[in-house]
Enzyme design. Sequence first.
Site, PDB file in Angstrom:
ATOM      1  CG  HIS A 184      -0.278   0.036   2.540  1.00 21.05           C
ATOM      2  ND1 HIS A 184       0.381   1.135   3.029  1.00 21.05           N
ATOM      3  CD2 HIS A 184      -0.155  -0.924   3.505  1.00 21.05           C
ATOM      4  CE1 HIS A 184       0.864   0.886   4.225  1.00 21.05           C
ATOM      5  NE2 HIS A 184       0.566  -0.371   4.534  1.00 21.05           N
ATOM      6  CB  CYS A 192       1.619  -3.826   4.911  1.00 20.02           C
ATOM      7  SG  CYS A 192       0.152  -4.409   5.768  1.00 20.02           S
TER       8      CYS A 192
END
Length: 357
Positions: A184, A192
């Site tokens: 992202h 992440c």
Amino acid sequence: MAAVRSNPARRSCSFLSLVALASAAMIAMPRPLFAAELQGVAAISVHRATAERIERRRAVKAGRLQVPLPNTPDTARVLTRLAVAGLQSGAPVMLRVFKAESELEVWVEKDGAFVPFAVYPICYWSGKIGPKLREGDRQAPEGFYTITAGQLHHGGRWRRSLDIGYPNVFDRVNGRTGSLILVHGGCDSVGCFAMTDAVNAELYDLVSASLRRGQEHVPVHVFPFRMTDANVAAHGNGAWKDFWADLKLGYDAFERTRRTPHVTVCGHRYRIAEGKPGSVGEEVALCEADLETYGSVMAAARAATKGDLPPEETAAKQPIPCSMALASCRRWVALRDRQAANGTVAIKQSSGRSRVR
């Protein structure tokens, strides 16, 4: 360059920017710039790379991060870069992540094999080299994953992001837990791979275009570092040496063939075979010997990743009515896709359910 601010992600992870390789002109060059020719170089300094990654995160929080990061491809000219390299938007793609180097590679299929397209600096990822073991450990995973249509992430904070599919069947049979491991934007994360916003947008567009054109599984191979002989030798006595040895088999198979390797899970370990001609990605599945014991685990892994393209992606599936070799055609496609994305953003924002970052 203008500084950007970015707030921390709820569930996110990312990587470090060392030396990215590909511009449109470089892509046409032969392989020497890529990892297969780096077998003899000295092992990466993980400590130095970690310090650089943490400094970028501090810069984000202080509002002084300069974007684009060094060695970032020109995200405003992605269609031109594809055309210069003789590649097509919507062709099958493959992603490779190298945690210690904080780099994410994109490879695009051409004439039956994958060729390098771009290397992007990962702005930030949390944790250290080594696999993710449990929910909440703030660790970025390692292993062989795939992205399907159902993993184009459109909910919560990161509306246009990519769910890599952790935990896969390997993680599940080994008792590893966690969820929503994304690629992202925002340049901050706790699990992440956080890119800058412009890079994230380009990655999402490349992957979603391939899924729209029929690629069922986009491979995402996540490594602790480039699996060169020097790097592996430098970490040969660690707790994860056997796990990393299995990852290296997949790395080496791709380096030899430029096809995605056939990856299965057997006896709680990855098993690697060279990919067949024309192979552009497939799910990571259990070997037949383990199906009887872990069939329910395989079913759960499949259920977690199945799904259809989001409505706006399905609507954009119409064919391109011109040649992408023409600059006017590339501009038309970029405008069409931008208008479709903006329309979706407007709907989401007006409903109050999501916010674009």
